[in-house]
Design an enzyme around this catalytic site. Structure first.
Site, mmCIF file in Angstrom:
data_model
loop_
_atom_site.group_PDB
_atom_site.id
_atom_site.type_symbol
_atom_site.label_atom_id
_atom_site.label_comp_id
_atom_site.label_asym_id
_atom_site.label_seq_id
_atom_site.Cartn_x
_atom_site.Cartn_y
_atom_site.Cartn_z
ATOM 1 N N SER A 144 -10.781 -37.069 59.388
ATOM 2 C CA SER A 144 -11.684 -38.231 59.453
ATOM 3 C C SER A 144 -12.981 -37.906 60.185
ATOM 4 C CB SER A 144 -10.997 -39.378 60.207
ATOM 5 O OG SER A 144 -9.739 -39.651 59.670
ATOM 6 N N GLY A 145 -12.868 -37.340 61.386
ATOM 7 C CA GLY A 145 -14.045 -37.090 62.215
ATOM 8 C C GLY A 145 -14.883 -35.946 61.684
ATOM 9 N N GLU B 194 -11.182 -25.973 56.728
ATOM 10 C CA GLU B 194 -9.986 -26.839 56.760
ATOM 11 C C GLU B 194 -8.768 -25.970 56.392
ATOM 12 O OE1 GLU B 194 -8.794 -30.033 57.560
ATOM 13 O OE2 GLU B 194 -6.963 -29.017 56.890
ATOM 14 N N THR C 260 -5.205 -36.092 58.814
ATOM 15 C CA THR C 260 -4.030 -36.919 59.115
ATOM 16 C C THR C 260 -4.124 -38.284 58.445
ATOM 17 O OG1 THR C 260 -3.830 -35.798 61.232
ATOM 18 C CG2 THR C 260 -2.667 -37.894 61.014
ATOM 19 N N CYS C 261 -5.252 -38.935 58.597
ATOM 20 C CA CYS C 261 -5.393 -40.306 58.100
ATOM 21 C C CYS C 261 -5.075 -40.399 56.623
ATOM 22 C CB CYS C 261 -6.823 -40.798 58.378
ATOM 23 S SG CYS C 261 -7.174 -42.379 57.616
ATOM 24 N N CYS D 97 -2.564 -42.948 58.261
ATOM 25 C CA CYS D 97 -2.908 -44.339 57.939
ATOM 26 C C CYS D 97 -2.698 -44.715 56.471
ATOM 27 C CB CYS D 97 -4.381 -44.625 58.243
ATOM 28 S SG CYS D 97 -5.096 -43.675 59.574
ATOM 29 N N LYS E 160 0.922 -44.365 55.013
ATOM 30 C CA LYS E 160 1.726 -45.317 55.783
ATOM 31 C C LYS E 160 1.471 -46.747 55.311
ATOM 32 C CE LYS E 160 -0.001 -47.239 59.190
ATOM 33 N NZ LYS E 160 -0.730 -47.275 60.476
ATOM 34 N N ALA F 289 -9.579 -21.733 61.096
ATOM 35 C CA ALA F 289 -10.695 -21.142 61.833
ATOM 36 C C ALA F 289 -10.420 -21.244 63.317
ATOM 37 C CB ALA F 289 -11.990 -21.879 61.488
ATOM 38 N N TYR G 226 3.529 -47.007 68.258
ATOM 39 C CA TYR G 226 3.251 -47.761 67.034
ATOM 40 C C TYR G 226 3.758 -47.056 65.786
ATOM 41 C CZ TYR G 226 -0.898 -45.079 65.498
ATOM 42 O OH TYR G 226 -1.743 -44.111 65.034
ATOM 43 N N ILE G 227 3.767 -45.729 65.784
ATOM 44 C CA ILE G 227 4.209 -45.022 64.581
ATOM 45 C C ILE G 227 5.711 -45.242 64.375
ATOM 46 C CG2 ILE G 227 4.491 -42.726 63.544
ATOM 47 C CD1 ILE G 227 1.791 -41.957 64.827
ATOM 48 N N GLU H 186 6.231 -48.873 63.233
ATOM 49 C CA GLU H 186 5.791 -49.114 61.854
ATOM 50 C C GLU H 186 6.810 -48.572 60.858
ATOM 51 O OE1 GLU H 186 0.938 -49.205 62.481
ATOM 52 O OE2 GLU H 186 1.875 -47.328 61.879
ATOM 53 N N ASP I 206 -8.908 -36.885 67.553
ATOM 54 C CA ASP I 206 -7.627 -36.791 68.257
ATOM 55 C C ASP I 206 -7.521 -35.552 69.140
ATOM 56 O OD1 ASP I 206 -7.015 -39.036 66.800
ATOM 57 O OD2 ASP I 206 -5.173 -38.250 65.918
ATOM 58 N N THR J 79 -8.559 -43.494 63.517
ATOM 59 C CA THR J 79 -9.518 -42.989 62.535
ATOM 60 C C THR J 79 -10.942 -43.519 62.749
ATOM 61 O OG1 THR J 79 -7.927 -42.445 60.848
ATOM 62 C CG2 THR J 79 -10.084 -43.135 60.064
ATOM 63 N N HIS K 124 -8.921 -74.696 57.719
ATOM 64 C CA HIS K 124 -7.629 -75.356 57.577
ATOM 65 C C HIS K 124 -7.180 -75.396 56.128
ATOM 66 C CE1 HIS K 124 -4.432 -78.095 58.705
ATOM 67 N NE2 HIS K 124 -4.749 -78.847 57.669
ATOM 68 N N GLU L 134 -6.515 -70.624 62.468
ATOM 69 C CA GLU L 134 -7.272 -71.757 63.018
ATOM 70 C C GLU L 134 -6.842 -72.050 64.454
ATOM 71 O OE1 GLU L 134 -6.401 -75.789 61.394
ATOM 72 O OE2 GLU L 134 -4.935 -74.768 60.131
HETATM 73 C C1 LIG Z 1 1.729 -41.759 60.873
HETATM 74 C C2 LIG Z 1 0.338 -42.054 61.387
HETATM 75 C C3 LIG Z 1 -0.211 -43.277 61.149
HETATM 76 C C4 LIG Z 1 -1.495 -43.570 61.607
HETATM 77 N N1 LIG Z 1 -2.005 -44.802 61.353
HETATM 78 C C5 LIG Z 1 -3.256 -45.105 61.781
HETATM 79 C C6 LIG Z 1 -3.817 -46.379 61.478
HETATM 80 O O1 LIG Z 1 -3.179 -47.244 60.887
HETATM 81 N N2 LIG Z 1 -5.081 -46.629 61.894
HETATM 82 C C7 LIG Z 1 -5.817 -45.684 62.563
HETATM 83 O O2 LIG Z 1 -6.978 -45.952 62.893
HETATM 84 N N3 LIG Z 1 -5.293 -44.477 62.860
HETATM 85 C C8 LIG Z 1 -4.035 -44.163 62.480
HETATM 86 N N4 LIG Z 1 -3.514 -42.932 62.752
HETATM 87 C C9 LIG Z 1 -4.317 -41.982 63.555
HETATM 88 C C10 LIG Z 1 -5.363 -41.271 62.689
HETATM 89 O O3 LIG Z 1 -4.741 -40.684 61.574
HETATM 90 C C11 LIG Z 1 -6.082 -40.231 63.522
HETATM 91 O O4 LIG Z 1 -6.602 -40.829 64.671
HETATM 92 C C12 LIG Z 1 -7.235 -39.579 62.760
HETATM 93 O O5 LIG Z 1 -6.785 -38.969 61.570
HETATM 94 C C13 LIG Z 1 -7.929 -38.537 63.645
HETATM 95 O O6 LIG Z 1 -8.922 -37.879 62.939
HETATM 96 P P1 LIG Z 1 -9.387 -36.423 63.369
HETATM 97 O O7 LIG Z 1 -10.581 -36.104 62.543
HETATM 98 O O8 LIG Z 1 -9.504 -36.336 64.830
HETATM 99 O O9 LIG Z 1 -8.171 -35.449 63.011
HETATM 100 P P2 LIG Z 1 -7.310 -35.257 61.701
HETATM 101 O O10 LIG Z 1 -7.490 -36.352 60.735
HETATM 102 O O11 LIG Z 1 -5.939 -34.945 62.172
HETATM 103 O O12 LIG Z 1 -7.943 -33.972 61.025
HETATM 104 C C14 LIG Z 1 -7.858 -32.705 61.600
HETATM 105 C C15 LIG Z 1 -7.911 -31.672 60.495
HETATM 106 O O13 LIG Z 1 -8.110 -30.381 61.087
HETATM 107 C C16 LIG Z 1 -7.335 -29.438 60.374
HETATM 108 N N5 LIG Z 1 -7.152 -28.294 61.275
HETATM 109 C C17 LIG Z 1 -6.383 -28.229 62.393
HETATM 110 N N6 LIG Z 1 -6.538 -27.027 62.975
HETATM 111 C C18 LIG Z 1 -7.409 -26.323 62.227
HETATM 112 C C19 LIG Z 1 -7.981 -25.018 62.325
HETATM 113 N N7 LIG Z 1 -7.694 -24.211 63.345
HETATM 114 N N8 LIG Z 1 -8.840 -24.610 61.359
HETATM 115 C C20 LIG Z 1 -9.157 -25.427 60.310
HETATM 116 N N9 LIG Z 1 -8.657 -26.670 60.186
HETATM 117 C C21 LIG Z 1 -7.805 -27.118 61.129
HETATM 118 C C22 LIG Z 1 -6.068 -30.197 60.040
HETATM 119 O O14 LIG Z 1 -5.400 -29.594 58.940
HETATM 120 C C23 LIG Z 1 -6.612 -31.587 59.707
HETATM 121 O O15 LIG Z 1 -6.894 -31.721 58.327
HETATM 122 C C24 LIG Z 1 -2.237 -42.588 62.309
HETATM 123 C C25 LIG Z 1 -1.674 -41.330 62.553
HETATM 124 C C26 LIG Z 1 -0.400 -41.060 62.093
HETATM 125 C C27 LIG Z 1 0.198 -39.706 62.364
#
Ligand SMILES: Cc1cc2nc3c(=O)[nH]c(=O)nc-3n(C[C@H](O)[C@H](O)[C@H](O)COP(=O)(O)OP(=O)(O)OC[C@H]3O[C@@H](n4cnc5c(N)ncnc54)[C@H](O)[C@@H]3O)c2cc1C
Length: 452
Positions: A14-15, A35, A42-43, A48, A51, A115, A178-179, A182, A303, A311, A435, A440
C-alpha cells in the site's frame, strides 16, 4: 554524484506503491521499486481485501435467515468454499494486475525480486545487481508471527487462511486482536465450529471497553466459543486433526488452528543496521515525524515502522514523504483521530479516544445508548448495537466516537470528519437526525450516562 534513480522503493504494498507512483507520475522523479512477492502487498493479497470479501461471504448466513422472516421463501443449500476461493483468487490476480499497471503507467521501473540496503544510497537486488538512488524508501510491511512453541508449524496464519483446500469443520483461533476476532466471525458465519482462545481478560485490547465488551458478547451469542484468559500450551497432530492442550485444562482436537498472535516488521536481513538505520525493540524502523530514519537518505513508511498499522495510514505516510522530499514542502504525518473499523460481526467503528483514555486526560461526559436495531429485531434476532460519544466536559469537544453496529465502518468514516474537525457535542445535537436509521442516535443522545 550521479545516481541511477532519484528514489528506490523497497516493497510494493500500500505505502510503497503509492509513494512510488506519486513521486514518478506527479513529482516527475526517476523511480524504481522492488517487490519480492506480489504487488499490492498485505492489504490486497493477504489482508484487508480478501478478508473483507470473506466477511461479505460469511454475512449471507444470517441474511438468509432474516430474509425468511421478511417473507422470502428461500432455501440455502450451503456454502461452496472452492467456488468462493476460486472467485477470490481471480479477484486478487485482477487487483495485482491493476497495481502493476499503476506503476508502469506512472513510469516506475519495477524489479520482481527481493532487495536490501547495501549502503545509504545503494540497493542490492537478489540477483546481485546494485542500483544507486538519492533517496531510498523502505516499505516492506510486516509478517505474522507464531508463538515459539513445539509444533507451532501445524497451525496456519492469516497468510494461509485464504487458500485452504477445504473449509474445516472445526477451527481454533488463537489471539484477541482485530485479525483474530474478524476471522472468528468469518468462519463462524461460514458454518465452521469456531473456538477462540485469548490469554487476556477481554478481546480487542486498546479499544473502548464498553464497545469491545459488546462485540465480545455478540460474538459469543452468534456462536463463537470464546475463552478469555486462555492460551495454548501443547499441540500435536493426533486423530486426524490438531490436538490442543490449553491453560484452562481442556484438551481438544481441531481440524484447523489459526494463530493470529501478532505481526512483526519485515526488517530481518535487510542490511539496515549495517547501513546505520536504527531499529526499535520489536525490529521496527525508527523514524521521525517525516518518516526519515537515522540515515538521512533513507526513509521508511507503513507497517515496517509499526506506528499505526493500517492501509490508509501507510498511504498517507507515503504521500507525506513525497510532499516532503520531492515537493520541498515538509509535511509531518498526522496520526491524530484516525477513524478505523474492525470487521467483526457486529462491526465496530471507532475514532478518537476511548472512554478510558479520555478520562486519564481530564473530566469527561459519556453519552451512550445500546438497543436492538429495527432490521434484525423484526427478524427475531437479539442483536444489540451501541452508539457512544466521549465528550470533554470543559471544551465540549467530542473526543471519541465508538459505534458497534452493522455498517459501523461506513458510519465512522463520516463521524470521523466531525471529530477530526473538533466538533462539540452541541454541534452533533444541532444536526437533524436521519430517520429511521441506527446512526440517528448519535445526534439524539440528550443526557450523559456518566461523568468522570
Ligand atoms: C489479515 C489482515 C487484515 C487487515 N485488515 C485491514 C483493514 O481492514 N484495514 C486496514 O486499514 N488495514 C488492514 N490490515 C493492515 C494492512 O494490510 C497494512 O497496514 C498495510 O498493508 C501496510 O502497508 P505497507 O505498505 O506498510 O506494507 P505491505 O502492504 O505489507 O507491503 C509490503 C510489501 O513489501 C514486500 N517486501 C517485503 N520485504 C521485501 C524486500 N526485502 N524486498 C522487496 N519487497 C519486499 C512484501 O512482499 C509486501 O508486498 C490488515 C492486515 C492483515 C494481515
Amino acid at each position: 554524484m550521479a545516481f541511477d534513480y532519484d528514489l528506490f522503493v523497497i516493497g510494493g504494498g500500500s505505502g510503497g506503491v503509492r509513494a512510488a507512483r506519486v513521486a514518478a507520475g506527479e513529482a516527475g522523479a526517476k523511480v524504481a521499486l522492488a517487490e519480492s512477492s506480489r504487488y499490492g502487498g498485505t492489504c490486497v493479497i493477504r489482508g484487508c481485501v480478501p478478508k473483507k470479501l470473506m466477511v461479505f461471504a460469511s454475512e449471507y448466513a444470517p441474511a438468509i435467515a432474516d430474509a425468511r422472516a421478511y417473507g422470502w421463501e428461500i432455501e440455502a443449500k450451503g456454502f461452496d468454499w472452492p467456488a468462493f476461493r476460486g472467485h477470490l483468487e481471480a479477484e486478487l490476480d485482477r487487483l495485482e494486475g491493476v497495481y502493476r499497471k499503476l506503476l508502469s503507467n506512472s513510469g516506475v521501473q519495477t524489479f520482481d525480486q527481493r532487495a536490501r540496503l547495501a549502503d545509504p544510497h545503494t540497493v542490492e537486488l537478489a540477483d546481485g545487481t546494485r542500483k544507486t538512488a538519492r533517496h531510498i524508501l523502505i516499505a516492506t510491511g510486516g509478517w505474522p508471527v507464531k508463538p515459539e512453541m513445539q509444533n507451532a508449524d501445524l497451525a496456519i496464519t492469516s497468510n494461509e487462511v485464504f487458500h485452504l483446500d477445504n473449509l474445516p469443520k472445526s477451527m481454533l483461533i488463537v489471539g484477541g486482536g482485530y485479525i483474530a476476532c474478524e476471522f472468528a466471525g468469518i468462519f463462524n458465519g461460514l458454518g465452521v465450529e469456531v473456538t477462540q482462545y485469548y490469554r487476556g481478560a477481554q478481546i480487542l485490547r486498546g479499544f473502548d471497553d464498553e464497545a469491545r465488551g459488546l462485540v465480545s458478547e455478540e460474538m459469543q451469542q452468534a456462536g463463537v466459543d470464546l475463552h478469555l484468559g486462555t492460551n495454548v500450551i501443547g499441540m500435536e497432530r493426533r486423530d486426524g486433526g490438531i490436538w490442543i492442550k490449553a491453560t484452562n485444562g481442556t484438551e481438544k482436537v481441531f481440524d484447523q488452528v489459526l494463530f493470529a498472535t501478532g505481526r512483526a516488521p519485515n526488517t530481518a536481513d535487510m542490511g539496515l543496521e549495517e547501513a546505520g538505520v536504527t531499529l526499535g525493540r520489536r525490529g521496527e524502523i525508527v523514524v521521525d515525524g517525516y518518516s526519515q530514519t537515522s540515515v538521512p537518505s533513507v526513509y521508511a513508511i507503513g507497517d515496517v515502522t509499526d506506528r499505526m498499522n493500517l492501509t490508509p495510514v501507510a498511504i498517507r505516510e507515503g504521500m507525506a514523504f513525497v510532499e516532503t522530499v520531492f515537493r520541498g514542502n515538509p509535511t509531518p504525518v498526522d496520526h491524530e483521530c484516525v477513524p478505523t473499523a474492525i470487521f467483526t460481526q457486529p462491526e465496530m467503528g471507532t475514532v478518537g479516544l476511548s472512554e478510558e483514555e479520555a478520562r486519564d486526560r481530564g473530566p469527561i461526559e459519556v453519552y451512550c445508548t445500546s438497543f436492538k436495531p429495527m432490521q434484525t429485531a423484526f427478524a427475531g434476532r437479539p442483536d444489540r448495537v451501541l452508539m457512544k460519544l466521549v465528550v470533554c466536559a470543559e471544551t465540549r469537544r467530542v473526543l471519541g466516537c465508538h459505534i458497534v453496529a452493522p455498517g459501523a465502518g461506513e458510519m465512522i468514516q463520516l463521524a470521523g470528519i466531525a471529530v477530526k474537525m473538533g466538533a462539540t457535542k452541541e454541534d452533533f445535537d444541532r444536526t437533524v437526525a436521519v430517520h429511521p436509521t441506527m446512526s440517528e442516535e448519535i445526534v439524539t443522545m440528550r443526557a450523559p450516562v456518566r461523568r468522570g
